[in-house]
Design an enzyme around this catalytic site. Sequence first.
Site, mmCIF file in Angstrom:
data_model
loop_
_atom_site.group_PDB
_atom_site.id
_atom_site.type_symbol
_atom_site.label_atom_id
_atom_site.label_comp_id
_atom_site.label_asym_id
_atom_site.label_seq_id
_atom_site.Cartn_x
_atom_site.Cartn_y
_atom_site.Cartn_z
ATOM 1 N N GLU A 52 -18.410 -7.062 -3.094
ATOM 2 C CA GLU A 52 -17.045 -7.572 -3.069
ATOM 3 C C GLU A 52 -16.970 -8.958 -3.705
ATOM 4 O O GLU A 52 -16.032 -9.264 -4.430
ATOM 5 C CB GLU A 52 -16.511 -7.620 -1.637
ATOM 6 N N THR A 75 -1.459 1.033 -10.272
ATOM 7 C CA THR A 75 -2.707 0.414 -9.840
ATOM 8 C C THR A 75 -3.507 1.301 -8.890
ATOM 9 O O THR A 75 -4.630 0.974 -8.540
ATOM 10 C CB THR A 75 -2.423 -0.954 -9.185
ATOM 11 N N ASP A 123 -4.529 -9.782 -8.410
ATOM 12 C CA ASP A 123 -4.915 -8.889 -9.495
ATOM 13 C C ASP A 123 -3.800 -8.028 -10.087
ATOM 14 O O ASP A 123 -3.470 -8.134 -11.275
ATOM 15 C CB ASP A 123 -6.089 -7.996 -9.061
ATOM 16 N N GLU A 131 0.825 -1.209 0.000
ATOM 17 C CA GLU A 131 0.000 0.000 0.000
ATOM 18 C C GLU A 131 0.859 1.260 0.000
ATOM 19 O O GLU A 131 0.535 2.248 -0.671
ATOM 20 C CB GLU A 131 -0.937 -0.001 1.210
ATOM 21 N N GLU A 185 -12.402 -0.175 -9.873
ATOM 22 C CA GLU A 185 -11.977 -1.071 -10.953
ATOM 23 C C GLU A 185 -12.942 -1.092 -12.131
ATOM 24 O O GLU A 185 -12.522 -1.133 -13.300
ATOM 25 C CB GLU A 185 -11.771 -2.489 -10.410
#
EC number: 3.2.1.-
Length: 724
Positions: A350, A474, A257, A116, A371
Site C-alpha cells: 500500500e 474508476t 487519485d 463507493e 491499478e
Amino acid sequence: MYNKLFINIIIILTLKCSICLSIREYTKDDILKLREEVREMFQHAYDSYLKYAYPYDELRPLSCDGMDTWGSYSLTLIDTLDMLVIMGNYTEFNRVVDIVLEKQNFDTDINVSVFETNIRIIGGLLSAHLLSYKSGMKLEPGWPCNGPLLRLAEDVAQRLIAAFDTTTGMPYGTINLRSGVPPGETTITCTAGVGTYIIEFGTLSRLTGDPLYEEVAYNALKALYHHKSPIGLVGNHIDVMTGRWTAQDAGIGGGVDSYFEYLVKGAILLERPELMSMFNEARQVIDKYLKKDDWYVWATMLKGHVTLPVFQSLESYWPGVLSLIGESATAMRIIHNYHSVWKQYGFTPEVYNLGTGEASPSRESYPLRPELIESIMYLYRDTRDPILLQMGEDILRSIQHSARTPCGFATIKDVRDHRKEDRMESFFLAETTKYLYLLFDPDNFIHNPGVHGTVINTPNGECIVDMGGYMFNTEAHPIDPTMLYCCHESRQGINVSEVHRIYKILDDEDNIHFMSLIDAIEPEQNTTSYYKDSVYYDDPMNSAKIMDLSQFDHSNAQVVNDIKTESTTGYVNIDGSEREKPENESLGDKLKESITNYYNNTNVNESDKETVPEVSEIVNEKVEVDDIIVPQKVETEKLQPPSSTKTKAAVKMLPQVIQDFLNSDWKSKPKCEPQHMIERIRKEKRYPKHPDTRKYNFLLTPAPTFMQRLAIAGEILNKKQLDL
C-alpha cells in the site's frame, strides 16, 4: 586506459543483451493461453462468491463465507456483471440480471459511502445496461435511452443526490439510502470523494435527458478547482460546508487519485474541454512540485514542500491516465519504476518508502488492487511493447501463487512474507481480473479501433454503436460513448428550467422561500402576485391576483421581522448558515441597508456618540450591519453546560423510551428537492465559468481512445464546435 574503456563497453553491451534476452517473446497462442488462465481465475473467484458469500457484499476466502461491507446490496454480484459480457458468458449475465432486477429499488435504511456506491453500483448498473444488447437480452422500446437497469441506476443516483445539497456543492461522504444525510454526519470528505462522479452522473444525464446529475457532478468539480491553493495544488480532505482544507497534503495517490482520472475521462467521454484544461493546469504543478525522477511524492498544497517521500500502490493508475492524453513514452518510464517494486516483493505494498526502499510499516498489505495492471493494459493497447505482457504475466503468477485459496483469492496481509487476510474485495472481480483478461485478449470488442459497429434503432432514429473508444470508470466499468450520443442529441433543445415555473408555487413545502413572508408587508409594485395562507408569492403564470388575507395579521409584523433577523436572506443551508438571496430584495434587506447607511454616516450628532459609546467607536470606519447586530449584554449569571461525559451519564439514567427519543433524529430537517437544488446552483453561479469551456481543441490529443471516437461514422464532435 583503452583496455579499461574496452572492458566497460563489453560490460554495458553484456548488460543490454541480458536485458534483451530476458524479455520473453509472446506468440498469439501464448497470449490466448494466458487469457484462458485469467478466465479460470475469475471463474474460481466468482463461483466461490456465489457458493459461499451471496447475497452478502463480499467473499471471505479463508472462512469460506460472506460479509457486508459497503452497503448490503450484493455488491460483488453487481460489480461483476459487465465482466460476464466481456468474457462472452451471456447466459450467466442474463441470469444474474434477472436476479438484480428483482430488487426494484434501493429503498433501504442503511448508511452507505456515496463514493463507493457511485463507482461500484451506479457504474456497474450503467455498464450492464449499455452492454445488455450483446447478450441477446430482450430490450425495451427506446433502449438505450430506456431500460430496467437504467431505471435502477437512476433510483440509486436519486438517493445519493441529497449529499450534494451543501453550501459549496461538494457532497457529503455518507448517505442513508432512505432518509438522506445521516444526523451528525461529518462534513469532511476526501478530494476523490468530491470529484469522482462526472462519468457516472454524466452518463445518467445523457441517457435519461435529466441534466440534474451531470450538473451537480460538474459543480462539485468546479468547487474543487475554485478551492485549489495559490500554487494550483489540491489537498487531501476538505470541509464541504466551508470549503476549508482539513488535510493539506497534495499528491496523486489515495484520497485524491480518481479526481485527476475523472478530469481526463470526463473531458473525453462528455466532450467537456474545460475538464481537460483543468487537468493540464493540475499536471503542470504536479510535475513542478511532486514529480521526482519519475516518482511522485506528497507535498504541502500551499508551498509545495515535500512531506512524504513515498509511493502508494493507488498511484499506479497515473501512467494509464497519461496514455489517454498521448504521453505513453513518459508513462513507460514511470511504469518501470512501479513494476520494480512489484518485482521486489511479488506485490506492491500500500505504501513504499522511497527513502529506505522498503514497504512502510503497518502499510505493507496488498488487497488485490488493479491499478498497476490497469496502466499496463492501457499502455500495451497503445504501444504493443512485449515487456508489458511480461509485467502482466508477473502479476498473474504472483496472484495465482500466493493469493489463491480453495474458496477464492485472499488479500495479502504482508507483502514481505505473503501472509493472507480473510477478504476478497469486489474490485478483484470487477477490475483486477478484467484488466488482466483484456491485456491478454487484444481482439476483444472493447479494443475495437473504430473499424466496425452495430446499427440500432433509437428514439432518435438509427444510430451506430459499439465502435470502440469505451471509457472505463474508476471501477473498470466500460461506458460506450456512442450510446450517450444517441440519447443526448434529441434532448439538447429542452429547457428543463421551464419546469421550475410550476415549482415556484410550491416553495413553501421545502422552506426555501419561507422568508418571503416579509414581502407580505410591503409587496413590490407592478408585480402580479397573490397570497396563500399568509405567504406572498410571485405568480409566474401572470394569473389574476388571489387575495386571501383572512388569516394574515398585520400586528404580527414585528414577529416577522424577528424571524427575518434570524435568517436575513431566506436561503438557509443545512448547517444553518445562509446563502445570498439572488434577486427580489425584501423589506428585511432594505432594513439592513438603512442600518448600514446609518452607521456609515459621518454626520452623527455628538450627543449620540456620548449616549451610545458603540457608535463613537465605529463611526470612523465602514461597517456592515451583520457586524453590529449583537445581543445586548445582560447581567446574569452564566450557566455552564455540562460536559459531554456527564450528559451521556445523565441520559443513561432516563427511561429507555426517552433515551431512544433523544438519540433519534427528532429535529425536523428540510427535505432535499433536487429540482430546487439545480435551480439554486444555476442562479447562484457560485463558481465562474471556465474560460476554456468551448475550446474543443483541448480534446484533440493523440490519445488512442479519443482518436477511435473521431473515426465513428456519426462524428461525435460536431465540426461547428471545433475552435481550432
